[in-house]
Scaffold this active site. Structure first.
Site, PDB file in Angstrom:
ATOM      1  N   HIS A 191       0.827  -1.214   0.000  1.00 19.05           N
ATOM      2  CA  HIS A 191       0.000   0.000   0.000  1.00 19.05           C
ATOM      3  C   HIS A 191       0.859   1.261   0.000  1.00 19.05           C
ATOM      4  O   HIS A 191       0.529   2.250  -0.656  1.00 19.05           O
ATOM      5  CB  HIS A 191      -0.935   0.004   1.217  1.00 19.05           C
ATOM      6  CG  HIS A 191      -2.101  -0.921   1.073  1.00 19.05           C
ATOM      7  ND1 HIS A 191      -3.037  -0.775   0.081  1.00 19.05           N
ATOM      8  CD2 HIS A 191      -2.460  -2.022   1.765  1.00 19.05           C
ATOM      9  CE1 HIS A 191      -3.931  -1.737   0.189  1.00 19.05           C
ATOM     10  NE2 HIS A 191      -3.606  -2.510   1.194  1.00 19.05           N
ATOM     11  N   GLU A 433      -8.907 -12.375  -9.572  1.00 17.38           N
ATOM     12  CA  GLU A 433      -7.768 -12.369  -8.649  1.00 17.38           C
ATOM     13  C   GLU A 433      -7.646 -13.666  -7.851  1.00 17.38           C
ATOM     14  O   GLU A 433      -6.737 -13.831  -7.051  1.00 17.38           O
ATOM     15  CB  GLU A 433      -7.873 -11.173  -7.700  1.00 17.38           C
ATOM     16  CG  GLU A 433      -9.203 -11.040  -6.992  1.00 17.38           C
ATOM     17  CD  GLU A 433      -9.404  -9.686  -6.334  1.00 17.38           C
ATOM     18  OE1 GLU A 433      -8.411  -8.997  -6.056  1.00 17.38           O
ATOM     19  OE2 GLU A 433     -10.570  -9.308  -6.098  1.00 17.38           O
ATOM     20  N   ASP A 457      -3.175  -9.757  -5.926  1.00 19.31           N
ATOM     21  CA  ASP A 457      -3.687 -10.920  -5.203  1.00 19.31           C
ATOM     22  C   ASP A 457      -3.564 -12.197  -6.032  1.00 19.31           C
ATOM     23  O   ASP A 457      -3.290 -13.264  -5.485  1.00 19.31           O
ATOM     24  CB  ASP A 457      -5.144 -10.699  -4.795  1.00 19.31           C
ATOM     25  CG  ASP A 457      -5.267  -9.945  -3.476  1.00 19.31           C
ATOM     26  OD1 ASP A 457      -4.286  -9.935  -2.704  1.00 19.31           O
ATOM     27  OD2 ASP A 457      -6.331  -9.365  -3.221  1.00 19.31           O
ATOM     28  N   CYS A 504      -5.806  -4.196 -13.468  1.00 21.22           N
ATOM     29  CA  CYS A 504      -5.672  -3.047 -12.579  1.00 21.22           C
ATOM     30  C   CYS A 504      -4.655  -3.301 -11.478  1.00 21.22           C
ATOM     31  O   CYS A 504      -4.500  -2.494 -10.577  1.00 21.22           O
ATOM     32  CB  CYS A 504      -7.017  -2.664 -11.974  1.00 21.22           C
ATOM     33  SG  CYS A 504      -7.799  -3.992 -11.038  1.00 21.22           S
TER      34      CYS A 504
END
Length: 573
Positions: A191, A433, A457, A504
């Protein structure tokens, strides 16, 4: 003494400034007996007043940088500091038990925290436990004479040095002052790395020792292009890095000329380059960097940046702003993706041994339909202001997608029946994912309007390797032939049904991966806005037919990541 730290290049750019240590101080203490209760109570009062002054300033800065609503958490903290019952009990304990202020503070606040945490049927009251914990830490810091880091109060140019940065940490960073950051842990998909690219500031992550090798106030050069950090550089080294920064700025100017160009390969194949955003405010950066769409609106940030579940109207305004801001370009909104490492203090989730494999994303939404339906209504109401697409995260089975889509259709029908204008052109797709979903992409493609591959993921689930675990980080391999085969299966399945596939995950802007993805037939590449122009420049130099040959070889002939990388370099030199 000069030190060179090596890490992972997380966000392009070069910056130099003094280090700001975003590190929690040691707040340990010993309980002691005291003779002068009044003197100890005065110490407490002084610490409380200092905390109030600090919080007033933080609230003011947070209001300026984040808005009135985001600053309300600090108003709650100020209210606690003025609570006569809480302070009265602490003072009584000092007087009656003859203990130091630190011990009295901890004893009383621990009792309040435990009481509020036990209110499992009242999320609002449970949240007060976190507020008291934060306030206690601030008072304790003043009693002990140590400084708590307050990123919202930074008022000079700095390089942030931290073990890691949470989304709430990065939300407080002011780009006018924060010129870059370096962390001990993390990778390109953490993140902190993703947020650094959103903030458009240079970053190096995964250095291993930044918080121990760098001292507060030391001059630090961050090279986010090569993943280096130089501590206490000489004047000559500063001059050298300034030259590199100037060269990078010139390169960015060259890329900027492509802002309004289409994303077309050398042989004329057109693809779409989109931006990943977290809030409507990020639309400006997307447009400034030539985004042709928003390929991922992380709607969970609307939940994470709030003190309670955002209302339907609050969400509606956010989605409306994003759609209007993109001026008719498609905006793909991912429904609430909470869980795993994204927690909400006001929405307690069960303790789980493997939260990434647990109760999260669409699993919460299908269980807590009140939350899900509120979000879908807000999206549907906003749909008339632009070109909206909606995708569901963490879909593992055909039935999950059907169930989610059915709830969407119900809410749409209800709104239309009540006279609310709703777009008739909303595409409803899903994140790819989970490996199980990737293996039945042909079945899912019959029901979904599109796929969007979430490689962050998908890779960690396929390799059974936590992307945040440094010990197994070597297994986070986006170019592994097994991952490429899954991606090919997803794209081929969508095309067979006349549907499109986007990506994405961070792989979409990876300069080694882009030639492979172009060859595999990816239709939309969505990435941090700052990677768009660089990627457009690369695509213009590639021949899609040659890249198809490259992708076929990588999928069928290569056995290792190194072989794939060598093959890409051979085809693109």
């Amino acid at each position: 003494m000069k030190k060179m730290l090596k890490g992972i290049a997380a966000s392009d750019g070069i910056a130099a400034a003094k280090a700001y240590m975003l590190v929690q101080p040691d707040l340990s203490f010993s309980e002691t007996s005291i003779d002068d209760s009044e003197a100890e109570i005065k110490r407490l009062d002084d610490a409380v007043e200092a905390s109030k002054s600090e919080l007033e300033l933080i609230k003011q800065k947070a209001t300026e940088n984040l808005g009135e609503e985001e600053a309300q958490v600090f108003e709650a903290h100020l209210t606690i500091l003025a609570d006569p019952e809480l302070l009265g009990q602490i003072k009584d304990k000092i007087k009656n038990d003859k203990v130091n202020a630190e011990a009295a503070l901890k004893s009383v606040t621990d009792m309040f925290i435990e009481m509020f945490e036990a209110m499992t049927d009242n999320a609002y009251m449970q949240e007060r436990a976190g507020d008291i914990r934060d306030v206690t830490k601030r008072i304790m810091s003043h009693l002990l004479g140590v400084t708590l880091p307050n990123p919202a109060l930074i008022q000079e140019e700095v390089i942030i040095v931290a073990h890691d940065l949470t989304p709430s940490d990065t939300a407080q960073l002011d780009r006018n002052y924060v010129k870059g950051f370096i962390t001990d842990i993390g990778g390109r998909t953490s993140h902190s790395a993703i947020m650094s690219r959103t903030l458009e500031i240079p970053a190096v992550v995964g250095s291993g020792s930044a918080t121990t090798d760098i001292q507060e106030g030391e001059m630090v050069i961050i090279d986010g292009i090569n993943g280096d950090a130089l501590v206490d550089p000489t004047d000559a080294e500063l001059a050298d890095y300034k030259q590199k920064a100037a060269e990078f700025a010139a390169q960015k100017e060259e890329w900027a000329r492509l802002k309004d160009a289409k994303s077309v390969s050398a042989d004329g194949k057109e693809v779409l380059l989109g931006a990943n955003i977290g809030t409507p405010d990020d639309v400006l950066g997307a447009n400034d960097n030539g985004a042709e769409a928003v390929g991922l609106f992380r709607s969970e940030f609307l939940y994470m940046n709030s003190n309670e579940l955002p209302t339907e109207d609050e969400q509606y305004e956010a989605y409306k702003a994003a759609l209007e801001g993109m001026n008719g370009k498609q905006v793909v909104v991912r429904t609430m993706d909470i869980g795993g490492d994204k927690e909400l203090p006001y929405l307690p989730l069960p303790e789980e041994q493997n939260p990434f494999l647990g109760y999260r994303a669409i699993r919460i939404c299908l269980n807590r339909q009140d939350i899900f339906r509120t979000q879908l209504r807000a999206l549907l109401r906003a749909s008339k202001y632009g070109r909206l697409a909606i995708m569901f995260p963490m879909i593992a089975t055909v039935q999950e997608f059907k169930d989610a889509k059915a709830i969407f259709e119900e809410e749409k029908a209800n709104l239309v029946a009540s006279g609310v204008e709703v777009s008739d052109d909303i595409q409803v797709g899903m994140m790819m994912e989970i490996p199980a979903a990737a293996m039945i992409a042909d079945k899912l493609a019959k029901y979904a309007d599109f796929f969007s591959i979430g490689t962050n993921d998908l890779i960690q689930y396929s390799m059974a390797a936590d992307r945040g675990n440094e010990r197994v980080s070597y297994l986070y391999q986006p170019y592994n032939p097994s991952i490429l085969r899954l991606i090919k299966n997803i794209i081929d399945a969508s095309h067979k049904e006349g549907k499109w596939t986007g990506m994405c995950g961070e792989m979409a802007g990876d300069q080694i991966a882009v030639p492979l993805l172009l060859g595999l037939g990816l239709d939309e590449f969505s990435m941090s806005a700052t990677s768009i122009l660089k990627t457009r420049s690369l695509i213009k130099k590639l021949d899609s037919k040659e890249m198809k040959e490259l992708a076929d070889k990588a999928v069928s002939d290569c056995e290792t990541v190194d072989e794939v990388v060598s093959l890409v370099k051979e085809f693109t030199k």
